[in-house]
Design an enzyme around this catalytic site. Structure first.
Site, PDB file in Angstrom:
ATOM      1  CE1 TYR A  34       5.625  -8.537  -9.519  1.00 55.01           C
ATOM      2  CE2 TYR A  34       4.463  -6.471  -9.143  1.00 55.01           C
ATOM      3  CZ  TYR A  34       5.645  -7.186  -9.233  1.00 55.01           C
ATOM      4  OH  TYR A  34       6.854  -6.546  -9.030  1.00 55.01           O
ATOM      5  N   PRO A  45       7.509   0.939  -4.348  1.00 54.73           N
ATOM      6  CG  PRO A  45       8.894   0.069  -6.021  1.00 54.73           C
ATOM      7  CD  PRO A  45       8.352  -0.225  -4.639  1.00 54.73           C
ATOM      8  CB  THR A  46       4.885   5.087  -7.785  1.00 58.24           C
ATOM      9  OG1 THR A  46       3.778   5.278  -8.648  1.00 58.24           O
ATOM     10  CG2 THR A  46       6.053   5.940  -8.231  1.00 58.24           C
TER      11      THR A  46
END
Length: 390
Positions: free
Chosen positions: A138, A165-166
């Site tokens: 991924y 993003p986290t």
């Protein structure tokens, strides 16, 4: 700045982030929005994606669609994670360029960073050492996506921005036990263990009717339900979670992520990220009306000596704050009102031990988060309960 009547395609508009971005845009007065469900448009189908762009011709694109899942799904479906995401990205980004899209926002993930990256992780630590093995495929797909944006900008003068993003959580989160992320999976496990202890089979059946587990729904027998839930560490007043509980994680409320994404989409250009003076002094790759000029040769191949090396142009999006998985479990337990036992199975993998990101670039571009984790967990549980009543 996009005009209020600009046509904006939000890929993944029913997902966790995509739906929040869609709502944020509408709240800001952008109503010419386009979305397609997976059944309406398979983004891995190159022909179908081209046909969609031929017909809709959006002015801007938000690529929030992805093939996603937690540590278990990443481990089981490695080929799917790299192939499906690469297909989605290649199709959407290439057709955006072919159809003269003025602005594209690509959503990645902070799993792009090395397993042992210095903390907090700055954008510049990308590709400096090996990735975490459990989500390597991924991560590689997302790295390719941000590099596509960067490379199209350098070669063709496009305005494609990548945000990383986290860990996200919020409304429309995925609570399916087979492939959900850590917080919603944990929350559902704790909730179901409480319901079993309470003997609330009506609520258990309602939960499984809404989100069946391996084909087991609320219409299944009690023994079948208990058996499949035990497979996922859910018992009478007891929950078993993967790992030691020691890994540190940063979490961002999805509506905050949406607000950051729309802020970047509307207010941040590639030139702002790499230095407006040196970038704007090299006019290449796009005509004055914003359409792509394929006859302009300057900058081909990214060879622009006067700019030097341009890389790591993506933007971290997070809070800059972290807590351990064990601390998260305690917060979830308190929120759900669970009085049972939480056990950590140290024989299961932890994943990356720490994933805190440096958000100074984002702050310099004019955005900071609003929702703190203590408030967010409560909001998520309320949304989950409301979804079961819908």
């Amino acid at each position: 700045m996009l005009e209020k009547n600009s046509k904006i395609y939000v890929a993944g508009h029913h997902g966790l982030v995509g739906s929040a971005i869609w709502n944020n845009l509408k709240q800001r007065g952008y109503h010419n929005l386009v979305g397609r469900t997976h059944s309406e448009l398979d983004l891995t189908d190159q022909v179908a994606v081209k046909k969609f762009f031929d017909e809709e011709r959006p002015d801007a694109v938000v690529l929030a669609a992805a093939f996603v899942g937690g540590i278990m799904a990443n481990s089981l479906y490695r080929a799917d994670f790299i192939m499906m995401n690469m297909k989605i990205q290649c199709n959407v980004i290439s057709e955006s360029y072919a159809h003269g899209v003025k602005k594209l926002l690509f959503l990645g993930s902070t799993c792009i960073y090395p397993k042992n990256a210095p903390q907090p992780m700055k954008e510049d630590c990308l590709l400096t050492s090996p990735l975490e093995y459990t989500n390597e495929e991924y991560a590689i797909a997302k790295i390719a996506g941000l590099k596509m944006c960067e490379s199209y900008n350098l070669q063709y003068g496009t305005n494609y921005i990548a945000v990383m993003p986290t860990n996200l959580y919020g409304p429309n989160d995925n609570f399916h036990l087979e492939n959900s992320h850590v917080m919603p999976a944990m929350m559902r496990k704790v909730y179901l263990a409480k319901l079993i202890h309470d003997g609330n089979w009506e609520a258990i059946c309602r939960d499984l009717d809404m989100r069946p587990v391996e084909g087991v729904s609320g219409k299944s027998g009690h023994d079948d339900i208990l058996s499949v839930l035990e497979k996922y560490g859910i018992y009478n007043n007891k929950v078993v979670l993967w790992g030691t509980g020691a890994p540190l994680r940063e979490f961002l409320w999805s509506e905050d992520m949406a607000d950051a994404s729309v802020h970047v989409l509307l207010n941040v250009n590639f030139s702002d990220i790499i230095g407006i003076e040196k970038y704007s002094s090299v006019h290449y790759g796009a005509s004055t009306d914003g359409a792509v000029d394929r006859n302009h040769s300057a900058g081909r191949g990214g060879a622009i000596p006067q700019l030097g090396e341009i890389r790591n142009c993506h933007i971290n999006v997070g809070t800059g704050k972290e807590l351990t998985i064990r601390q998260l479990s305690q917060l979830v337990v308190k929120t759900v009102g669970f009085e049972g036992e939480v056990v950590f199975d140290a024989d299961k993998p932890d994943g990356t031990m720490r994933k805190l990101i440096d958000v100074s670039k984002l702050h310099s571009l004019g955005w900071t988060h609003h929702v703190e984790i203590e408030d967010g967990v409560g909001r998520l549980f309320q949304w989950y309960q409301d979804s079961l009543r819908a």
